[in-house]
Design an enzyme around this catalytic site. Structure first.
Site, PDB file in Angstrom:
ATOM      1  N   GLY A   1       5.639  -0.753   7.882  1.00  0.00           N
ATOM      2  CA  GLY A   1       4.945  -1.284   9.047  1.00  0.00           C
ATOM      3  C   GLY A   1       4.446  -2.699   8.845  1.00  0.00           C
ATOM      4  O   GLY A   1       4.478  -3.516   9.762  1.00  0.00           O
ATOM      5  N   SER A   2       3.980  -3.013   7.631  1.00  0.00           N
ATOM      6  CA  SER A   2       3.470  -4.361   7.375  1.00  0.00           C
ATOM      7  C   SER A   2       4.572  -5.406   7.496  1.00  0.00           C
ATOM      8  O   SER A   2       4.356  -6.491   8.045  1.00  0.00           O
ATOM      9  CB  SER A   2       2.832  -4.437   5.983  1.00  0.00           C
ATOM     10  OG  SER A   2       1.643  -3.673   5.942  1.00  0.00           O
TER      11      SER A   2
ATOM     12  N   ASN B   1      -6.382   2.365  13.752  1.00  0.00           N
ATOM     13  CA  ASN B   1      -6.267   3.257  12.605  1.00  0.00           C
ATOM     14  C   ASN B   1      -7.610   3.769  12.098  1.00  0.00           C
ATOM     15  O   ASN B   1      -7.655   4.763  11.376  1.00  0.00           O
ATOM     16  CB  ASN B   1      -5.538   2.537  11.462  1.00  0.00           C
ATOM     17  CG  ASN B   1      -6.164   1.203  11.128  1.00  0.00           C
ATOM     18  OD1 ASN B   1      -6.374   0.356  11.999  1.00  0.00           O
ATOM     19  ND2 ASN B   1      -6.473   0.998   9.859  1.00  0.00           N
TER      20      ASN B   1
ATOM     21  N   HIS C   1       5.848   6.667   6.809  1.00  0.00           N
ATOM     22  CA  HIS C   1       4.930   7.564   6.114  1.00  0.00           C
ATOM     23  C   HIS C   1       3.744   7.995   6.966  1.00  0.00           C
ATOM     24  O   HIS C   1       2.888   8.755   6.491  1.00  0.00           O
ATOM     25  CB  HIS C   1       4.447   6.926   4.805  1.00  0.00           C
ATOM     26  CG  HIS C   1       3.443   5.842   4.962  1.00  0.00           C
ATOM     27  ND1 HIS C   1       2.130   5.982   4.580  1.00  0.00           N
ATOM     28  CD2 HIS C   1       3.545   4.588   5.448  1.00  0.00           C
ATOM     29  CE1 HIS C   1       1.471   4.870   4.817  1.00  0.00           C
ATOM     30  NE2 HIS C   1       2.302   4.001   5.349  1.00  0.00           N
TER      31      HIS C   1
ATOM     32  N   CYS D   1      -5.816   0.603   3.368  1.00  0.00           N
ATOM     33  CA  CYS D   1      -5.356  -0.696   2.857  1.00  0.00           C
ATOM     34  C   CYS D   1      -6.497  -1.570   2.367  1.00  0.00           C
ATOM     35  O   CYS D   1      -6.273  -2.581   1.714  1.00  0.00           O
ATOM     36  CB  CYS D   1      -4.565  -1.429   3.945  1.00  0.00           C
ATOM     37  SG  CYS D   1      -3.137  -0.497   4.519  1.00  0.00           S
TER      38      CYS D   1
END
Length: 394
Positions: A71-72, A151, A201, A326
């Site tokens: 995703g990053s 998130n 994930h 993160c």
């Protein structure tokens, strides 16, 4: 001691059906998709199948899906790629103060390289103001990047309306949908989305794989240069097994999305209500109901710090977090909680519990059972709580 996993927003397990689909591509079907012999044609067909599965889950064309390393990377590619390709038109980007750091740090990088970035405020529940967005767009604006669902506090933005505003103003709209895909309906056509990032994930697929949806006809520069993989848009020999796993995971996640949302929302509300009822001076961060991700619970407890709660929960076998995985090594309070107006001391006392397909009512009830004692014990050691009690305010 039992283990209760409540950190699905950080990562999910790989479902057995996904792993089973992946396994042959580690050992038997290992050919390089760019080669011309039989086992290579097999791997190319597997990638094409997975691309179709992702496209179906997003309601887009297969040729609009590009696989990434997560995703990053997808966020970086969307933002840097549009910024580079359209710099002659303008140098202004709009995002929000509650984005994932993959977006925020990318925007900060661009600011150091001649771009202007507007960071929209959010209200106490984490929603942007659509009028503020409209007013922020100028003739130099080339991109709006606003996450689909947060998130940390689970807020689901009015994506369709945001997309409509951008479409009317002829500005590209990117959304980080890492937390949304597989948890709520995502339709890139209906929602006027130009670019969308997702990660394997978070949907019971493998780590290290993601995808970027790029609407057909959009000019975007490459992020990674090299070979001609991904139709010459993303260089590097394909991670075949993980691509296959992502495709299967998206297929499973979108097969019975309504049932998934219903069961997870019920567990979420049971957990929220139980905590708020049994723990004094506890409060929900973010909205209630269908404007919140089905599996997201974020609560704050006054007079204590979240890290102490995490250690105590871990001792009881409960896996949770105080915010984004993160930034779990940071001592700073969550930028999301600060953005919704919480002072530092209250933001520090927050706990994120996120539910998933492995969650049960027994898990929820166990947390509701052990958490009040943990909070009471930590508060009894807190000078803030002691001062509060001495003042007779309890």
């Amino acid at each position: 001691m039992r283990t209760v996993y409540m950190d699905y927003a950080a990562t999910t397990y790989v479902k057995p059906e996904v792993l089973e689909e992946m396994m042959p591509y580690f050992t038997q079907k290992f050919g390089n998709p760019s080669s011309f012999y039989g086992i290579s044609r097999e791997t190319k067909m597997a990638i094409d199948k997975a691309r179709g599965q992702v496209a179906k889950g997003l309601n887009c064309d297969v040729n609009e899906v590009y696989f990434t390393g997560g995703g990053s990377e997808a966020d970086n590619w969307a933002i840097k790629g549009i910024a580079s390709a359209h710099r002659k038109k303008g140098n202004h980007i709009i995002t929000t103060k509650i984005e994932h750091h993959a977006v925020l740090h990318t925007c900060e990088y661009l600011e150091k390289n001649g771009f202007d970035v507007t960071y929209l405020d959010v209200n106490e529940e984490g929603f942007i103001d659509l009028e503020e967005l409209k007013n922020a767009i100028t003739d130099k604006t080339i991109l709006v990047s606003i996450m689909f669902a947060n998130n940390e506090i689970g807020t689901i933005q009015p994506i369709k309306e945001i997309g409509q505003i951008c479409r009317e103003r002829k500005v590209f709209f990117h959304t980080d949908a890492v937390q949304a895909v597989g948890n709520v309906p995502v339709d890139v056509k209906e929602m006027n989305i130009d670019l969308l990032s997702l990660a394997g994930h978070k949907v019971y697929g493998p780590k290290g794989i993601g995808a970027l949806y790029i609407r057909k006809g959009i000019k975007i520069d490459n992020l990674i240069h090299g070979g001609g993989q991904e139709r010459a848009r993303r260089a590097g020999t394909e991670n075949i097994a993980s691509v296959v796993g992502l495709g299967k995971a998206i297929e499973l996640a979108t097969n019975d999305l309504e049932g998934h949302m219903e069961s997870l929302s019920a567990l979420r509300d049971r957990l929220i209500d139980g905590i708020l009822e049994k723990v004094p001076y506890s409060y929900l961060n973010g909205p209630r109901g269908d404007k919140r991700l089905p599996g997201n619970v974020n609560v704050r407890f006054e007079f204590i710090e979240g890290e102490s709660i995490l250690l105590s929960l871990d001792f009881e076998g409960v896996c949770a977090s105080s915010g984004s995985a993160c930034t779990s090594g940071s001592l700073d309070p969550s930028h999301v909680l600060l953005a919704i107006g919480l002072p530092h001391e209250k933001a520090h006392g927050s706990l994120r519990l996120t539910l998933g397909d492995g969650s049960t009512e027994e898990d929820v009830d166990y947390v509701i059972e052990v958490l009040p004692g943990i909070i009471e014990r930590i508060r009894n050691m807190s000078p803030l709580w002691s001062d509060f009690v001495k003042k007779g305010e309890k």
